[in-house]
Design a protein around this motif. Structure first.
Motif, PDB file in Angstrom:
ATOM      1  N   ASP A  56       3.929 -24.869 -12.083  1.00  0.00           N
ATOM      2  CA  ASP A  56       3.044 -23.715 -11.925  1.00  0.00           C
ATOM      3  C   ASP A  56       1.795 -24.048 -11.124  1.00  0.00           C
TER       4      ASP A  56
ATOM      5  N   GLU B 227       0.529 -21.841  -2.638  1.00  0.00           N
ATOM      6  CA  GLU B 227       0.136 -20.483  -2.266  1.00  0.00           C
ATOM      7  C   GLU B 227      -1.295 -20.451  -1.733  1.00  0.00           C
ATOM      8  N   ASP B 228      -2.186 -21.229  -2.356  1.00  0.00           N
ATOM      9  CA  ASP B 228      -3.575 -21.292  -1.879  1.00  0.00           C
ATOM     10  C   ASP B 228      -3.627 -21.801  -0.445  1.00  0.00           C
TER      11      ASP B 228
ATOM     12  N   GLN C 142       0.779 -22.712  -7.311  1.00  0.00           N
ATOM     13  CA  GLN C 142      -0.522 -22.130  -6.993  1.00  0.00           C
ATOM     14  C   GLN C 142      -1.187 -22.892  -5.848  1.00  0.00           C
TER      15      GLN C 142
END
Length: 124
Positions: free
Chosen positions: A3, A10-11, A7
């Motif tokens: 997870d 994606e950032d 993230q």
């Protein structure tokens, strides 16, 4: 673990201009913990496998020379892309980031990578 790495990816994808791909790879085993690409033709896990050899060769060179030093990052500048290999302080993993040279700024790419890697630093 996945997870926070999702993230992280994606950032980078959403905030690094010219983002192409990212991978997080363990140096000892060569296992890729995470990879993400916006280009279906660009396989960041394959690229990381080849770049792992670059990292290992440089670590071996540092050892052979008896240097009391470590790798911060390795920059590979291609005609159309910039590839950044950021090695962790403990030499356990590296982050491989590829960006499009037309849309990326090297300083900004490095700064954003450093910003977002702080989030995963203690979790890997």
């Amino acid at each position: 673990m996945s997870d926070f790495l999702k993230q992280f990816g994606e950032d980078l994808k959403n905030n690094v201009p010219g983002f192409i791909a990212v991978a997080v790879t363990e140096i000892k085993s060569g296992i890729s913990y995470f990879s993400l690409s916006v280009d279906k033709k660009f396989d960041p896990e394959l690229a990381s496998a080849f770049n792992l050899e670059v990292v290992k060769a440089k670590l071996n060179a540092i050892s052979a020379l008896g240097l009391d030093d470590s790798i911060d990052d390795i920059l590979i500048s291609l005609n159309n892309q910039i590839h950044l290999i950021d090695v962790s302080e403990n030499n356990e993993y590296f982050i491989y980031l590829a960006v499009d040279k037309k849309h990326a700024n090297l300083g900004m790419s490095k700064a954003l990578l450093n910003k977002y890697k702080q989030d995963i630093k203690s979790k890997i």
